[in-house]
Write an enzyme that holds these catalytic residues in place. Structure first.
Site, short mmCIF file in Angstrom:
data_model
loop_
_atom_site.label_atom_id
_atom_site.label_comp_id
_atom_site.label_asym_id
_atom_site.label_seq_id
_atom_site.Cartn_x
_atom_site.Cartn_y
_atom_site.Cartn_z
N ARG A 128 62.58 17.59 -26.58
CA ARG A 128 63.27 16.11 -27.49
C ARG A 128 64.61 16.83 -26.78
O ARG A 128 65.67 15.74 -27.57
CB ARG A 128 62.44 17.28 -28.65
CG ARG A 128 63.80 16.78 -29.96
CD ARG A 128 62.48 17.62 -30.99
NE ARG A 128 63.33 18.90 -31.13
CZ ARG A 128 62.90 20.07 -31.92
NH1 ARG A 128 61.87 20.02 -33.22
NH2 ARG A 128 63.74 20.97 -31.83
N ARG A 146 66.32 31.34 -29.61
CA ARG A 146 65.25 31.25 -30.79
C ARG A 146 63.80 32.35 -30.58
O ARG A 146 63.54 32.90 -31.52
CB ARG A 146 65.16 29.35 -30.43
CG ARG A 146 66.67 29.17 -30.81
CD ARG A 146 66.50 27.60 -30.89
NE ARG A 146 65.67 26.64 -31.47
CZ ARG A 146 65.17 25.53 -31.39
NH1 ARG A 146 65.46 24.63 -30.56
NH2 ARG A 146 64.46 24.94 -32.20
P1 AP5 Z 1 58.58 20.58 -34.30
O1 AP5 Z 1 57.64 19.82 -36.17
O2 AP5 Z 1 60.02 20.03 -34.32
O3 AP5 Z 1 58.71 22.05 -34.79
P2 AP5 Z 1 59.14 22.57 -34.99
O4 AP5 Z 1 57.77 24.04 -35.78
O5 AP5 Z 1 59.55 22.13 -36.70
O6 AP5 Z 1 60.15 22.84 -34.70
P3 AP5 Z 1 62.21 23.44 -34.77
O7 AP5 Z 1 62.25 22.68 -33.08
O8 AP5 Z 1 61.91 22.96 -35.99
O9 AP5 Z 1 61.72 24.69 -34.62
P4 AP5 Z 1 63.10 25.81 -35.36
O10 AP5 Z 1 61.83 26.66 -36.04
O11 AP5 Z 1 63.78 27.02 -33.96
O12 AP5 Z 1 64.39 25.07 -35.84
P5 AP5 Z 1 64.93 25.28 -37.95
O13 AP5 Z 1 64.93 23.56 -38.42
O14 AP5 Z 1 63.67 25.73 -38.28
O15 AP5 Z 1 58.23 19.82 -33.11
C1 AP5 Z 1 58.71 19.90 -32.27
C2 AP5 Z 1 58.70 19.55 -31.18
O16 AP5 Z 1 57.26 19.07 -30.80
C3 AP5 Z 1 58.73 17.62 -31.47
O17 AP5 Z 1 59.40 17.17 -30.25
C4 AP5 Z 1 57.51 16.96 -31.79
O18 AP5 Z 1 57.40 15.52 -31.52
C5 AP5 Z 1 56.43 17.75 -31.00
N1 AP5 Z 1 54.88 17.95 -31.33
C6 AP5 Z 1 54.36 18.21 -32.26
N2 AP5 Z 1 53.75 18.67 -32.22
C7 AP5 Z 1 52.94 18.34 -31.67
C8 AP5 Z 1 51.79 18.34 -30.34
N3 AP5 Z 1 50.79 18.84 -31.28
N4 AP5 Z 1 51.56 18.03 -29.38
C9 AP5 Z 1 53.12 17.95 -28.21
N5 AP5 Z 1 54.29 17.59 -29.19
C10 AP5 Z 1 54.27 18.19 -30.15
O19 AP5 Z 1 65.66 26.41 -37.60
C11 AP5 Z 1 66.96 25.78 -36.90
C12 AP5 Z 1 68.18 27.06 -36.49
O20 AP5 Z 1 68.16 27.25 -38.35
C13 AP5 Z 1 67.74 28.01 -36.27
O21 AP5 Z 1 67.60 28.96 -35.34
C14 AP5 Z 1 68.30 29.11 -37.12
O22 AP5 Z 1 69.92 29.46 -36.83
C15 AP5 Z 1 68.70 28.39 -38.87
N6 AP5 Z 1 67.72 28.50 -39.38
C16 AP5 Z 1 66.29 28.19 -40.37
N7 AP5 Z 1 66.11 28.12 -41.05
C17 AP5 Z 1 66.28 30.16 -41.59
C18 AP5 Z 1 66.24 30.91 -41.65
N8 AP5 Z 1 65.00 30.80 -42.78
N9 AP5 Z 1 66.76 32.02 -41.71
C19 AP5 Z 1 67.54 32.36 -40.61
N10 AP5 Z 1 68.13 30.76 -40.02
C20 AP5 Z 1 67.50 30.08 -40.28
#
Ligand code: AP5
Ligand code: MG
Length: 192
Positions: A128, A146
């Site tokens: 991605r 992460r």
């Molecule tokens: P996707 O659907 O984007 O997966 P995801 O679990 O949503 O992954 P994220 O990248 O959003 O992870 P994250 O939890 O680190 O990010 P967040 O934004 O929450 O899929 C991933 C990829 O795989 C895509 O390309 C998709 O197309 C592909 N895919 C999906 N399903 C598939 C399948 N079945 N087969 C093949 N491919 C597939 O957090 C980002 C940052 O924000 C954190 O690191 C932190 O700094 C901060 N943050 C956010 N929330 C908090 C919190 N509550 N507390 C503290 N910090 C926070």
């Protein structure tokens, strides 16, 4: 109200499946990562304070995200339910969420935990990163940071909710549609 947590490590498919689930079940999507990225794009004080943590692949401080979720819950009375994606990510965040919901006579009803191997997570996120423009997808070191944060600070959240038997593990590898069917089956079972 029906409140669902879609739980899982970075890259496990939370965002992908959330889009389909909110449509099917009429829930409001609350994704703290998406809200934080919007704050950064709008160059708000909150966004600027979070950016450094996110770029390094670290969690932002609890009080920042808890405040965001508090406003979202307070600003949406009478809603059918929330789908929490990427929140709660620490046990302190789960306790705060439980208290916020309790103030509205509500609770977390179900935690669906996507299971994906570490190799698959890294492959998905590196892939991605070629096009996403997300600063935390740019290299394997940040992606591993992460996943490390998830293992150390976030995985205990599942323990918090398994005490009340709310956690169901779902295989997060396979086609997006098959995974969606499994998630839907668990929600239907819980609501029946
Ligand atoms: P996707 O659907 O984007 O997966 P995801 O679990 O949503 O992954 P994220 O990248 O959003 O992870 P994250 O939890 O680190 O990010 P967040 O934004 O929450 O899929 C991933 C990829 O795989 C895509 O390309 C998709 O197309 C592909 N895919 C999906 N399903 C598939 C399948 N079945 N087969 C093949 N491919 C597939 O957090 C980002 C940052 O924000 C954190 O690191 C932190 O700094 C901060 N943050 C956010 N929330 C908090 C919190 N509550 N507390 C503290 N910090 C926070
Ligand atoms: Mg996501």
């Amino acid at each position: 109200m029906f409140n669902l947590i879609l739980f899982g490590p970075p890259g496990s498919g939370k965002g992908t499946q959330s889009e389909k689930l909110i449509e099917k079940y009429g829930l409001m999507h609350l994704a703290t990562g998406n809200i934080l990225r919007e704050e950064i794009a709008n160059k708000t004080a909150l966004g600027l304070s979070a950016k450094g943590y996110m770029d390094r692949g670290e969690l932002v401080p609890d009080e920042v995200v808890i405040g965001m979720i508090r406003s979202a819950i307070e600003n949406n009375p009478g809603i059918r339910g929330f789908l929490f994606d990427g929140f709660p990510r620490t046990v302190a965040q789960s306790v705060a969420l439980d208290n916020l919901l309790a103030e509205n006579d509500a609770q977390i009803d179900l935690v669906l935990a996507l299971q994906v191997s570490e190799d698959e997570l890294i492959d998905r996120l590196i892939n991605r990163g070629k096009t996403s423009g997300r600063s935390d997808d740019v290299n394997e070191k940040i992606i591993r940071a992460r996943i490390g944060e998830y293992e150390n600070k976030t995985s205990p959240v599942a323990g918090h909710y398994s005490k009340s038997d709310k956690v169901v593990k779902v295989k997060g590898e396979g086609t997006i549609d098959d995974i969606f069917d499994q998630l839907s089956k668990e929600i239907d079972h819980k609501q029946s």
